[in-house]
Write a protein that holds these residues in place. Structure first.
Motif, PDB file in Angstrom:
ATOM      1  N   ARG A 114       0.834  -1.211   0.000  1.00 12.52           N
ATOM      2  CA  ARG A 114       0.000   0.000   0.000  1.00 12.52           C
ATOM      3  C   ARG A 114       0.869   1.261   0.000  1.00 12.52           C
ATOM      4  O   ARG A 114       0.497   2.278  -0.582  1.00 12.52           O
ATOM      5  N   GLU A 115       2.032   1.173   0.644  1.00 14.14           N
ATOM      6  CA  GLU A 115       2.917   2.339   0.668  1.00 14.14           C
ATOM      7  C   GLU A 115       3.351   2.717  -0.739  1.00 14.14           C
ATOM      8  O   GLU A 115       3.468   3.895  -1.074  1.00 14.14           O
ATOM      9  N   ASP A 116       3.631   1.688  -1.575  1.00 16.63           N
ATOM     10  CA  ASP A 116       4.036   1.963  -2.950  1.00 16.63           C
ATOM     11  C   ASP A 116       2.921   2.657  -3.720  1.00 16.63           C
ATOM     12  O   ASP A 116       3.164   3.598  -4.482  1.00 16.63           O
ATOM     13  N   LEU A 117       1.703   2.171  -3.542  1.00 16.49           N
ATOM     14  CA  LEU A 117       0.582   2.798  -4.233  1.00 16.49           C
ATOM     15  C   LEU A 117       0.348   4.225  -3.735  1.00 16.49           C
ATOM     16  O   LEU A 117       0.061   5.134  -4.516  1.00 16.49           O
ATOM     17  N   THR A 118       0.491   4.425  -2.437  1.00 18.47           N
ATOM     18  CA  THR A 118       0.319   5.768  -1.875  1.00 18.47           C
ATOM     19  C   THR A 118       1.375   6.717  -2.420  1.00 18.47           C
ATOM     20  O   THR A 118       1.071   7.861  -2.804  1.00 18.47           O
ATOM     21  N   ALA A 119       2.621   6.262  -2.473  1.00 16.64           N
ATOM     22  CA  ALA A 119       3.704   7.098  -3.009  1.00 16.64           C
ATOM     23  C   ALA A 119       3.480   7.387  -4.495  1.00 16.64           C
ATOM     24  O   ALA A 119       3.719   8.508  -4.968  1.00 16.64           O
ATOM     25  N   ALA A 120       3.001   6.384  -5.233  1.00 17.48           N
ATOM     26  CA  ALA A 120       2.741   6.580  -6.660  1.00 17.48           C
ATOM     27  C   ALA A 120       1.629   7.604  -6.869  1.00 17.48           C
ATOM     28  O   ALA A 120       1.705   8.449  -7.776  1.00 17.48           O
ATOM     29  N   MET A 121       0.587   7.539  -6.053  1.00 18.37           N
ATOM     30  CA  MET A 121      -0.516   8.506  -6.168  1.00 18.37           C
ATOM     31  C   MET A 121      -0.022   9.917  -5.826  1.00 18.37           C
ATOM     32  O   MET A 121      -0.397  10.895  -6.481  1.00 18.37           O
ATOM     33  N   ALA A 122       0.831  10.037  -4.830  1.00 16.81           N
ATOM     34  CA  ALA A 122       1.368  11.354  -4.464  1.00 16.81           C
ATOM     35  C   ALA A 122       2.229  11.900  -5.598  1.00 16.81           C
ATOM     36  O   ALA A 122       2.163  13.095  -5.930  1.00 16.81           O
ATOM     37  N   ALA A 123       3.046  11.034  -6.214  1.00 17.54           N
ATOM     38  CA  ALA A 123       3.882  11.467  -7.335  1.00 17.54           C
ATOM     39  C   ALA A 123       3.015  11.893  -8.514  1.00 17.54           C
ATOM     40  O   ALA A 123       3.326  12.864  -9.216  1.00 17.54           O
ATOM     41  N   ARG A 124       1.922  11.190  -8.750  1.00 14.65           N
ATOM     42  CA  ARG A 124       1.022  11.528  -9.843  1.00 14.65           C
ATOM     43  C   ARG A 124       0.430  12.914  -9.640  1.00 14.65           C
ATOM     44  O   ARG A 124       0.322  13.713 -10.561  1.00 14.65           O
ATOM     45  N   ARG A 125       0.049  13.194  -8.399  1.00 11.10           N
ATOM     46  CA  ARG A 125      -0.525  14.516  -8.110  1.00 11.10           C
ATOM     47  C   ARG A 125       0.493  15.633  -8.351  1.00 11.10           C
ATOM     48  O   ARG A 125       0.156  16.701  -8.849  1.00 11.10           O
ATOM     49  N   GLU A 126       1.755  15.353  -7.992  1.00  8.43           N
ATOM     50  CA  GLU A 126       2.798  16.363  -8.173  1.00  8.43           C
ATOM     51  C   GLU A 126       3.132  16.581  -9.640  1.00  8.43           C
ATOM     52  O   GLU A 126       3.391  17.700 -10.077  1.00  8.43           O
ATOM     53  N   LEU A 127       3.143  15.476 -10.411  1.00  7.59           N
ATOM     54  CA  LEU A 127       3.533  15.580 -11.816  1.00  7.59           C
ATOM     55  C   LEU A 127       2.435  16.200 -12.674  1.00  7.59           C
ATOM     56  O   LEU A 127       2.708  16.793 -13.703  1.00  7.59           O
ATOM     57  N   GLY A 128       1.201  15.984 -12.278  1.00  8.35           N
ATOM     58  CA  GLY A 128       0.098  16.566 -13.029  1.00  8.35           C
ATOM     59  C   GLY A 128      -0.437  15.610 -14.081  1.00  8.35           C
ATOM     60  O   GLY A 128       0.024  14.483 -14.238  1.00  8.35           O
ATOM     61  N   PRO A 129      -1.425  16.044 -14.833  1.00 11.16           N
ATOM     62  CA  PRO A 129      -2.101  15.182 -15.792  1.00 11.16           C
ATOM     63  C   PRO A 129      -1.253  14.809 -17.004  1.00 11.16           C
ATOM     64  O   PRO A 129      -1.609  13.906 -17.752  1.00 11.16           O
ATOM     65  N   ASP A 130      -0.128  15.469 -17.215  1.00  5.95           N
ATOM     66  CA  ASP A 130       0.709  15.141 -18.375  1.00  5.95           C
ATOM     67  C   ASP A 130       1.309  13.746 -18.272  1.00  5.95           C
ATOM     68  O   ASP A 130       1.614  13.120 -19.289  1.00  5.95           O
ATOM     69  N   TYR A 131       1.464  13.237 -17.080  1.00  4.92           N
ATOM     70  CA  TYR A 131       2.114  11.939 -16.883  1.00  4.92           C
ATOM     71  C   TYR A 131       1.123  10.840 -16.491  1.00  4.92           C
ATOM     72  O   TYR A 131       1.528   9.799 -15.983  1.00  4.92           O
ATOM     73  N   ASP A 132      -0.148  11.051 -16.747  1.00  6.85           N
ATOM     74  CA  ASP A 132      -1.159  10.054 -16.385  1.00  6.85           C
ATOM     75  C   ASP A 132      -0.913   8.706 -17.065  1.00  6.85           C
ATOM     76  O   ASP A 132      -1.022   7.653 -16.446  1.00  6.85           O
ATOM     77  N   ASP A 133      -0.582   8.733 -18.358  1.00  9.31           N
ATOM     78  CA  ASP A 133      -0.373   7.475 -19.079  1.00  9.31           C
ATOM     79  C   ASP A 133       0.799   6.685 -18.494  1.00  9.31           C
ATOM     80  O   ASP A 133       0.723   5.466 -18.323  1.00  9.31           O
ATOM     81  N   ALA A 134       1.888   7.371 -18.182  1.00 11.69           N
ATOM     82  CA  ALA A 134       3.052   6.700 -17.601  1.00 11.69           C
ATOM     83  C   ALA A 134       2.719   6.154 -16.221  1.00 11.69           C
ATOM     84  O   ALA A 134       3.133   5.036 -15.857  1.00 11.69           O
ATOM     85  N   PHE A 135       1.965   6.916 -15.450  1.00  9.32           N
ATOM     86  CA  PHE A 135       1.562   6.463 -14.113  1.00  9.32           C
ATOM     87  C   PHE A 135       0.698   5.209 -14.217  1.00  9.32           C
ATOM     88  O   PHE A 135       0.929   4.221 -13.508  1.00  9.32           O
ATOM     89  N   ILE A 136      -0.281   5.234 -15.103  1.00 11.58           N
ATOM     90  CA  ILE A 136      -1.181   4.073 -15.257  1.00 11.58           C
ATOM     91  C   ILE A 136      -0.388   2.857 -15.712  1.00 11.58           C
ATOM     92  O   ILE A 136      -0.592   1.745 -15.213  1.00 11.58           O
ATOM     93  N   GLU A 137       0.555   3.032 -16.646  1.00  9.08           N
ATOM     94  CA  GLU A 137       1.381   1.914 -17.110  1.00  9.08           C
ATOM     95  C   GLU A 137       2.174   1.308 -15.968  1.00  9.08           C
ATOM     96  O   GLU A 137       2.257   0.081 -15.830  1.00  9.08           O
ATOM     97  N   THR A 138       2.751   2.163 -15.130  1.00  5.77           N
ATOM     98  CA  THR A 138       3.553   1.681 -14.010  1.00  5.77           C
ATOM     99  C   THR A 138       2.693   0.893 -13.012  1.00  5.77           C
ATOM    100  O   THR A 138       3.086  -0.190 -12.564  1.00  5.77           O
ATOM    101  N   VAL A 139       1.529   1.415 -12.682  1.00  2.00           N
ATOM    102  CA  VAL A 139       0.651   0.728 -11.720  1.00  2.00           C
ATOM    103  C   VAL A 139       0.159  -0.589 -12.304  1.00  2.00           C
ATOM    104  O   VAL A 139       0.150  -1.621 -11.616  1.00  2.00           O
ATOM    105  N   VAL A 140      -0.208  -0.607 -13.579  1.00  2.00           N
ATOM    106  CA  VAL A 140      -0.673  -1.842 -14.213  1.00  2.00           C
ATOM    107  C   VAL A 140       0.447  -2.877 -14.243  1.00  2.00           C
ATOM    108  O   VAL A 140       0.215  -4.072 -13.983  1.00  2.00           O
ATOM    109  N   ASP A 141       1.673  -2.455 -14.542  1.00  2.14           N
ATOM    110  CA  ASP A 141       2.805  -3.389 -14.531  1.00  2.14           C
ATOM    111  C   ASP A 141       3.008  -4.007 -13.156  1.00  2.14           C
ATOM    112  O   ASP A 141       3.239  -5.214 -13.017  1.00  2.14           O
ATOM    113  N   ARG A 142       2.916  -3.193 -12.099  1.00  2.00           N
ATOM    114  CA  ARG A 142       3.084  -3.710 -10.736  1.00  2.00           C
ATOM    115  C   ARG A 142       1.977  -4.694 -10.381  1.00  2.00           C
ATOM    116  O   ARG A 142       2.221  -5.729  -9.759  1.00  2.00           O
TER     117      ARG A 142
END
Length: 113
Positions: A8-36
């Motif tokens: 859960r910590e990894d998912l929480t950190a990933a969500m926090a990073a997504r918020r910081e990066l903004g909507p431009d990196y949504d596709d990369a974020f989704i790919e990373t979470v799906v891979d995990r």
């Protein structure tokens, strides 16, 4: 052995990073979470599963349960044995005859199979 879990910590950190990066990196974020998630599911699929008990085998043709036949024969035997016991020894004779029948049924019920 326990199956691996997606921390859960990894998912929480990933969500926090997504918020910081903004909507431009949504596709990369989704790919990373799906891979995990896929890695976790693959690890679970590869993990050995606990064995389930096999159902009890059906009795073979020669191993039928003869409890009903034993009960009927016991009742049929109880009538003459009770009469003989009462005529020859009274109440103690009756008790001995019935105790013998109960003992035979008890031994039959708890016999090794």
């Amino acid at each position: 052995m326990t199956t691996p879990r997606l921390p859960r910590e990894d998912l929480t950190a990933a969500m926090a990073a997504r918020r910081e990066l903004g909507p431009d990196y949504d596709d990369a974020f989704i790919e990373t979470v799906v891979d995990r998630i896929e890695e976790t599911l693959d690890a679970r699929a590869a993990a050995p599963r606990p064995r389930r008990r096999a159902p009890a085998p059906e009795p073979r043709h020669g191993d039928r349960d003869h409890s009903l036949a034993m009960a009927i024969l016991s009742l049929l035997a109880a009538i003459p044995l009770s009469a003989i016991g009462v005529v020859n020894a009274g109440l103690p004779g009756l008790l001995i005859a019935l105790t013998g029948i109960v003992l035979v049924n008890f031994i039959y019920t708890f016999r090794p199979r």
